[in-house]
Design a protein around this motif. Structure first.
Motif, PDB file in Angstrom:
ATOM      1  N   CYS A  85      -2.049  16.513  -3.316  1.00  0.00           N
ATOM      2  CA  CYS A  85      -2.631  15.830  -2.297  1.00  0.00           C
ATOM      3  C   CYS A  85      -2.613  14.534  -2.473  1.00  0.00           C
ATOM      4  O   CYS A  85      -3.131  13.746  -3.339  1.00  0.00           O
ATOM      5  N   ALA A  86      -2.049  13.729  -1.439  1.00  0.00           N
ATOM      6  CA  ALA A  86      -1.941  12.187  -1.558  1.00  0.00           C
ATOM      7  C   ALA A  86      -3.138  11.266  -1.761  1.00  0.00           C
ATOM      8  O   ALA A  86      -3.994  11.658  -0.833  1.00  0.00           O
ATOM      9  N   ASP A  87      -3.108  10.409  -2.624  1.00  0.00           N
ATOM     10  CA  ASP A  87      -4.195   9.444  -2.749  1.00  0.00           C
ATOM     11  C   ASP A  87      -3.710   8.020  -2.219  1.00  0.00           C
ATOM     12  O   ASP A  87      -2.576   8.017  -1.757  1.00  0.00           O
ATOM     13  N   ILE A  88      -4.556   7.021  -2.167  1.00  0.00           N
ATOM     14  CA  ILE A  88      -4.289   5.836  -1.713  1.00  0.00           C
ATOM     15  C   ILE A  88      -4.413   4.826  -2.993  1.00  0.00           C
ATOM     16  O   ILE A  88      -5.430   4.699  -3.348  1.00  0.00           O
TER      17      ILE A  88
ATOM     18  N   ARG B  17       0.762  -0.989  -0.021  1.00  0.00           N
ATOM     19  CA  ARG B  17       0.005  -0.018  -0.127  1.00  0.00           C
ATOM     20  C   ARG B  17       0.981   1.233   0.293  1.00  0.00           C
ATOM     21  O   ARG B  17       1.914   1.189   0.636  1.00  0.00           O
ATOM     22  N   PHE B  18       0.438   2.201  -0.650  1.00  0.00           N
ATOM     23  CA  PHE B  18       0.959   3.477  -0.832  1.00  0.00           C
ATOM     24  C   PHE B  18       0.151   4.768  -0.769  1.00  0.00           C
ATOM     25  O   PHE B  18      -1.041   4.420  -1.260  1.00  0.00           O
TER      26      PHE B  18
ATOM     27  N   THR C  11      -5.497  -4.440  -8.319  1.00  0.00           N
ATOM     28  CA  THR C  11      -4.940  -3.095  -7.742  1.00  0.00           C
ATOM     29  C   THR C  11      -6.018  -2.031  -7.511  1.00  0.00           C
ATOM     30  O   THR C  11      -6.607  -1.592  -8.526  1.00  0.00           O
ATOM     31  N   LEU C  12      -6.223  -1.429  -6.353  1.00  0.00           N
ATOM     32  CA  LEU C  12      -7.370  -0.743  -5.838  1.00  0.00           C
ATOM     33  C   LEU C  12      -6.749   0.915  -5.408  1.00  0.00           C
ATOM     34  O   LEU C  12      -5.722   0.916  -5.207  1.00  0.00           O
ATOM     35  N   VAL C  13      -7.584   1.520  -5.680  1.00  0.00           N
ATOM     36  CA  VAL C  13      -7.285   3.001  -5.616  1.00  0.00           C
ATOM     37  C   VAL C  13      -8.738   3.745  -5.017  1.00  0.00           C
ATOM     38  O   VAL C  13      -9.605   3.483  -5.301  1.00  0.00           O
ATOM     39  N   SER C  14      -8.100   5.008  -4.180  1.00  0.00           N
ATOM     40  CA  SER C  14      -9.209   5.774  -3.388  1.00  0.00           C
ATOM     41  C   SER C  14      -8.562   7.010  -3.626  1.00  0.00           C
ATOM     42  O   SER C  14      -7.485   7.314  -3.061  1.00  0.00           O
ATOM     43  N   TYR C  15      -9.545   8.034  -4.164  1.00  0.00           N
ATOM     44  CA  TYR C  15      -8.840   9.416  -4.462  1.00  0.00           C
ATOM     45  C   TYR C  15      -9.265  10.306  -3.218  1.00  0.00           C
ATOM     46  O   TYR C  15     -10.237  10.460  -2.850  1.00  0.00           O
TER      47      TYR C  15
END
Length: 407
Positions: free
Chosen positions: A351-354, A341-342, A362-366
């Motif tokens: 602004c950092a996302d996940i 996880r990054f 591979t999943l992302v949350s903005y």
């Protein structure tokens, strides 16, 4: 926030404002996932991998760095015979086969070992190209990048921070590269047995003798342990100098940099993210990242129930930790041993996302720019654990800005 801090856990600095890409050193080569709406990973180099060149996580460090001064991230590997570079040619192409640039810093060339010696690439002279810096047996060695993939000989520049020179051990001591003076040069920050030391960068690839600055955050000064207590070097006040923050027993403790590498009193700033609240390094990754675009580091923790955030008030104090996303946590099946996880900027807004490499996707949350995170979305099936295809024991994955002009 200081975006070029280089750490033992995250040796690839990611720009605080930019479009971070995925770079995976897989079983058969280097797979790139360029940051795009329709992310389509591709095999960029048939090398630097277990089945393509015999590269092993137990023997060979692999990184991303701009070695040519073009603003593009090149692929760098510390192999058996030395250091190899595959230059980023642009247009999603990389030099293949890679070129060996120095017969040192390798498993056979110099006797460098993953379990004993740190190796980084960093622009320590502010010339726009990354030099090689290694923490070896006798101290800190530097190979200066002269341009054109011409690296100078490995030179011992500091008789400290080494395995024999100072007795530094990976299971006891942390070593960072970070600007603690505000002059734009990366200094050395080391967490020893009893003291935090800094060695100021002279600007020419050499470093001043190490100086003790804090009698805390260490194994014999406060009981800080590698396996229990994450520690970070990051700008918490927006003044361009790196501060120190650690997740200890009672919570998060901070020592602010008063300028020039002089640090103030160690203070408890968050009653959370510590071992007393159940946070464990083996289960719960924690990061410092700018979530609001104000240039100051916030605390992000991947806990049992999901992602927790403590926003920075702007002066090195923090709001209370709150649960912002019910995903990427232990209860959702995420484990440190399998799932990377990054916390990085994926949209270019600062602004950092996940982003997380999960079991099958591979999943992302903005981030909305205020430290709140939107619905979790799938980016690709690649880079996920996938039954061991991308297991951390055999592969390496980084987030990296492969083109600095994209911001």
């Amino acid at each position: 926030m200081t975006s070029n801090v280089i750490t033992q856990d995250l040796p690839i600095p990611v720009a605080s404002r930019g479009f971070a890409d995925i770079v995976g050193f897989g079983l058969d080569g280097v797979v790139i996932g360029r940051n795009a709406v329709n992310l389509q990973p591709f095999l960029a180099v048939k090398n630097f991998a277990q089945n393509a060149g015999g590269w092993l996580t137990t023997k060979h460090v692999r990184l991303i760095a701009d070695t040519t001064g073009t603003g593009k991230g090149d692929i760098v590997g510390f192999g058996n015979a030395g250091v190899y570079v595959s230059v980023n040619n642009g247009k999603n192409t990389f030099a293949d086969p890679p070129k060996m640039v120095i017969a040192n810093f390798g498993y056979d060339a110099g006797g460098w070992r993953v379990e004993k010696h740190l190796r980084y690439l960093a622009d320590i002279r502010k010339i726009g190209r990354a030099d090689i810096i290694g923490f070896g047996e006798k101290g800190v060695l530097v190979s200066r990048n002269n341009g054109g993939l011409n690296f100078g000989p490995a030179t011992l520049v500091l008789k400290d921070f080494g395995y024999d020179a100072g007795g530094w051990r990976l299971d006891r001591h942390l070593r960072f590269l970070a600007d603690v003076t505000g002059n734009g040069h990366l200094d050395i920050v080391g967490f020893g047995d009893k003291h935090v030391f800094i060695s100021r960068n002279n600007g020419d690839g050499t470093f001043a003798p190490a100086k003790s600055v804090i009698d805390n955050f260490c194994i014999d000064a406060g009981g800080w342990k590698i396996g229990d207590h994450p520690r970070f070097v990051a700008d918490l006040t927006g003044d361009g100098t790196a501060d120190i923050i650690g997740c200890g027993k009672a919570g998060c403790w901070v020592a602010l940099n008063n300028g020039g590498g002089v640090f103030g009193q160690v203070k408890l700033v968050i009653n959370d993210f510590g071992t007393d609240k159940g946070w464990q390094a083996a289960k719960h990754p924690r990061f410092i990242a700018d979530l609001t675009g104000n240039g100051r580091g916030d605390v992000v923790g991947f806990g049992n129930a999901g992602v927790y955030v403590a926003l920075n008030n702007g002066d090195g104090t923090f709001q209370s930790a709150k649960l912002v996303l019910k995903d990427f946590g232990v209860q959702q099946g995420w484990t440190v041993s399998k799932h990377r996880r990054f916390v990085v900027d994926l949209t270019g807004d600062g602004c950092a996302d996940i982003i997380g490499f999960g079991e099958k996707e591979t999943l992302v949350s903005y981030n909305d720019g205020k430290g709140n995170f939107g619905p979790v979305k799938a980016l690709t099936n690649d880079f996920s654990f996938s039954g061991g295809k991308w297991a951390p024991e055999t592969t390496v994955c980084w987030m990296a800005n492969l083109d600095s002009s994209r911001h």
